[in-house]
Design a protein around this motif. Structure first.
Motif, PDB file in Angstrom:
ATOM      1  N   GLY A   1       7.113  40.888 -34.692  1.00  0.00           N
ATOM      2  CA  GLY A   1       6.349  39.854 -34.945  1.00  0.00           C
ATOM      3  C   GLY A   1       5.751  39.517 -33.417  1.00  0.00           C
ATOM      4  N   GLN A   2       4.519  38.693 -33.650  1.00  0.00           N
ATOM      5  CA  GLN A   2       3.981  38.611 -32.381  1.00  0.00           C
ATOM      6  C   GLN A   2       3.800  36.968 -32.434  1.00  0.00           C
ATOM      7  OE1 GLN A   2       0.227  40.855 -31.095  1.00  0.00           O
ATOM      8  NE2 GLN A   2       0.766  42.243 -32.960  1.00  0.00           N
TER       9      GLN A   2
ATOM     10  N   VAL B   1       1.592  37.865 -37.265  1.00  0.00           N
ATOM     11  CA  VAL B   1       1.133  37.106 -35.975  1.00  0.00           C
ATOM     12  C   VAL B   1       1.242  35.571 -36.006  1.00  0.00           C
ATOM     13  CG1 VAL B   1      -0.783  36.510 -34.364  1.00  0.00           C
ATOM     14  CG2 VAL B   1      -0.417  38.837 -35.492  1.00  0.00           C
ATOM     15  N   CYS B   2       2.033  34.809 -35.344  1.00  0.00           N
ATOM     16  CA  CYS B   2       2.203  33.484 -35.593  1.00  0.00           C
ATOM     17  C   CYS B   2       2.000  32.450 -34.371  1.00  0.00           C
ATOM     18  CB  CYS B   2       3.841  33.176 -35.882  1.00  0.00           C
ATOM     19  SG  CYS B   2       4.178  31.526 -35.969  1.00  0.00           S
TER      20      CYS B   2
ATOM     21  N   ILE C   1      -4.610  35.391 -36.873  1.00  0.00           N
ATOM     22  CA  ILE C   1      -3.175  35.030 -37.078  1.00  0.00           C
ATOM     23  C   ILE C   1      -2.641  34.749 -38.389  1.00  0.00           C
ATOM     24  CG2 ILE C   1      -3.136  33.653 -34.908  1.00  0.00           C
ATOM     25  CD1 ILE C   1      -3.247  31.220 -36.440  1.00  0.00           C
ATOM     26  N   ASP C   2      -1.675  35.062 -38.633  1.00  0.00           N
ATOM     27  CA  ASP C   2      -1.103  35.022 -40.067  1.00  0.00           C
ATOM     28  C   ASP C   2      -0.503  33.879 -40.613  1.00  0.00           C
ATOM     29  OD1 ASP C   2      -1.712  37.928 -40.771  1.00  0.00           O
ATOM     30  OD2 ASP C   2      -0.085  38.360 -39.243  1.00  0.00           O
ATOM     31  N   ARG C   3      -0.037  33.029 -39.648  1.00  0.00           N
ATOM     32  CA  ARG C   3       0.822  31.857 -39.752  1.00  0.00           C
ATOM     33  C   ARG C   3       0.756  30.817 -38.596  1.00  0.00           C
ATOM     34  NH1 ARG C   3       6.868  32.530 -41.185  1.00  0.00           N
ATOM     35  NH2 ARG C   3       6.059  33.763 -43.207  1.00  0.00           N
ATOM     36  N   VAL C   4       1.252  29.816 -38.729  1.00  0.00           N
ATOM     37  CA  VAL C   4       1.183  28.619 -37.783  1.00  0.00           C
ATOM     38  C   VAL C   4       2.823  27.894 -38.074  1.00  0.00           C
ATOM     39  CG1 VAL C   4       0.532  26.401 -36.801  1.00  0.00           C
ATOM     40  CG2 VAL C   4      -0.942  28.273 -37.013  1.00  0.00           C
ATOM     41  N   TYR C   5       3.574  27.648 -37.068  1.00  0.00           N
ATOM     42  CA  TYR C   5       4.889  27.248 -37.058  1.00  0.00           C
ATOM     43  C   TYR C   5       4.664  25.866 -36.208  1.00  0.00           C
ATOM     44  CZ  TYR C   5       9.852  26.616 -37.235  1.00  0.00           C
ATOM     45  OH  TYR C   5      11.296  25.992 -37.620  1.00  0.00           O
TER      46      TYR C   5
END
Length: 505
Positions: A479-480, A461-462, A365-369
């Motif tokens: 975006g995924q 990817v988030c 993944i690239d980030r977390v929200y």
């Protein structure tokens, strides 16, 4: 009777009742007529100002579900049946910033420029979607809402004018569905409509709550009524001890994955069982919030001591809860053993694309929200902080935190996380290397202008605690988005891959 079982669910269907039509009914759909006497509404039946007679709570001719009882009372009838159209009195109408211009335009066109809303104390206007942005069109939405509320003397308008510092706006709240609950607008037995599909969140309070379009909202503004088709009810029985690594987000993702995104189309989703009863109000809100992702008309959890305790300091308005009769008619009943469930995620690009988190541990993944009406409440951040604390390490990817409301934001800086030795969420997030908590709003949940905090402006990817993962939902069309609980989101932030939170819990 028919019984269907799987590792996730046991389903019991009443075939004699399943023949009931589930065809959806669109309120306010354009009809063609040969003749019209006027293009403007000049007279309507106004709603009753006196307290409605709760006829449905006494003896009835037929057993009814909680939703049917609420709608019967609101329609001033002794009973209603699924599929029946009923003129329904509305207790609360919520409007947000992105829908207010359209609603007020329709209202003035149809009722007249000098028309007044049916009840200034039953309209709640909450700016929350596109707030902290430099987009002038987004600012104009709030300006139009402000002008209308001043003109109509709306009692509950949660305004924001100074966007540089949200704390300088004492009336500003944040995400409408969480603010409605915190400000005491959610009450058992009542009817609440909102111009946002996730208005279903309020069903956690034992009330009928659902989203509505601009045209219908404008009609409610002028009349206090709406023509509503009574939905049939699906009952979801959640039993068993809730494992410490699960949250309500896992439960609802499991249900949606089982019945599909169309499995509850124009139906009530009623949640019962020992697990449901053990959930906090915020967790019940998470359950009801995402019923619309299964096509549900509304979600509902019966009011109980947990509900009444939450409301003690929220509202002084009287309310009368209702409950489903034991022999009420249910279109189908689904039974879940929650004790056997595992942490789940919904893979791109649909909330019903269910998968076990542990089987997706190879997804980089690239980030977390962490945020939204679904996953941005105080308890959601407490859960994330618990994982970060247990992990004892820093995040591997950018981790965006968006509290739903001002109150949630304050909680992050004041409430101590149990077992942390006196640390607050904000301190734990700082030590874990997360971005500082942002200004409370919907932020990137629905994409928004390009400068929206946390927005996906690249095909990344988030892992997100939000409610939808359609292409372009959080910004970039490529975006995924992997939907997850706050536990799973935090665990994934610590590893840089989709991660089962049991790795740290």
């Amino acid at each position: 009777m028919a019984f269907i079982s799987s590792p996730f669910i046991t389903c019991k269907k009443d075939l004699s009742f399943s023949a009931l039509s589930s065809q959806s009914f669109t309120i306010g759909q354009r009809q063609t007529c040969k003749k019209t006497s006027s293009k403007k509404i000049v007279s309507v039946v106004s709603s009753q100002k006196n307290k409605r007679n709760p006829s449905a709570t006494g003896s009835t001719k037929i057993p009814m579900t909680a939703t049917e009882k609420i709608l019967a009372r609101a329609a001033e009838k002794c009973e209603v049946k699924p599929g029946e159209n009923a003129w329904t009195n509305v207790d609360v109408l919520m409007i947000n910033d992105i829908t207010c211009p359209g609603i007020t335009g329709i209202f003035k066109k149809q009722f007249g420029n000098t028309a007044k809303v049916w009840d200034r104390e039953k309209v709640v206007v909450i700016p929350d979607h596109y707030i902290f942005t430099n987009d002038e069109r987004a600012h104009r939405n709030v300006d139009i809402a402000r002008d209308f509320c001043v003109e109509q003397d709306i009692k509950y308008f949660y305004d924001i004018q100074d966007r540089s510092n949200f704390r300088a706006n004492p009336d500003y709240k944040g995400v409408c569905h969480v603010a409605l609950a915190q400000e005491g607008h959610c009450r058992p037995g009542e009817v609440l409509f909102g111009t946002d599909s996730h208005t279903t969140s309020a069903g956690a309070f034992g009330q009928f709550a659902t989203g509505v379009g601009n045209t219908d909202a404008a009609f409610i503004l002028g009349t206090g009524k709406i023509l509503l088709k009574v939905p049939p009810t699906l009952r979801f029985i959640l039993d068993g001890e809730m494992p410490s690594y699960l949250l309500a987000k896992d439960l609802i993702l499991n249900i949606i994955g089982e019945i599909s995104m169309s499995g509850a189309t124009y139906k009530t989703m009623e949640f019962v069982g020992t697990t449901t009863e053990s959930l906090s109000m915020e967790e019940r809100m998470t359950l009801c919030n995402m019923v619309v992702e299964a096509g549900g008309k509304n979600g509902i959890v019966a009011a109980d001591r947990t509900t009444y305790k939450y409301l003690e300091d929220k509202t002084s308005s009287p309310y009368e809860p209702v409950f489903s009769d034991e022999n009420a008619r249910f279109l189908a009943q689904y039974r879940f053993d929650v004790s056997k469930m595992e942490p789940l995620i919904a893979k791109p690009h649909s909330p019903d694309n269910r998968a076990l988190a542990r089987k997706c541990n190879n997804v980089k993944i690239d980030r977390v929200y962490i945020g939204s009406c679904t996953g941005g409440k105080t308890e959601d951040f407490m859960a994330a902080a618990k994982v970060f604390l247990a992990g004892g390490k820093t995040v591997k990817v950018p981790t965006f935190l968006v509290p739903a409301t001002q109150k949630v934001w304050m909680d992050l800086y004041t409430l101590e996380v149990p077992g942390s030795g006196g640390k607050t969420c904000s301190k734990i997030f700082e030590e874990a290397g997360c971005d500082p908590p942002a200004s409370p709003s919907c932020a990137a949940c629905m994409g928004g202008p390009r400068d929206t905090f946390g927005r996906l402006n690249e095909p990344q990817v988030c892992v997100s605690t939000t409610n939808r993962n359609f292409p372009g939902r959080m910004g970039h069309i490529e975006g995924q988005i992997y939907l997850a609980s706050p536990y799973t989101a935090a665990a994934s932030a610590l590893t840089g891959f989709v991660t089962d939170p049991r790795k740290f819990l």
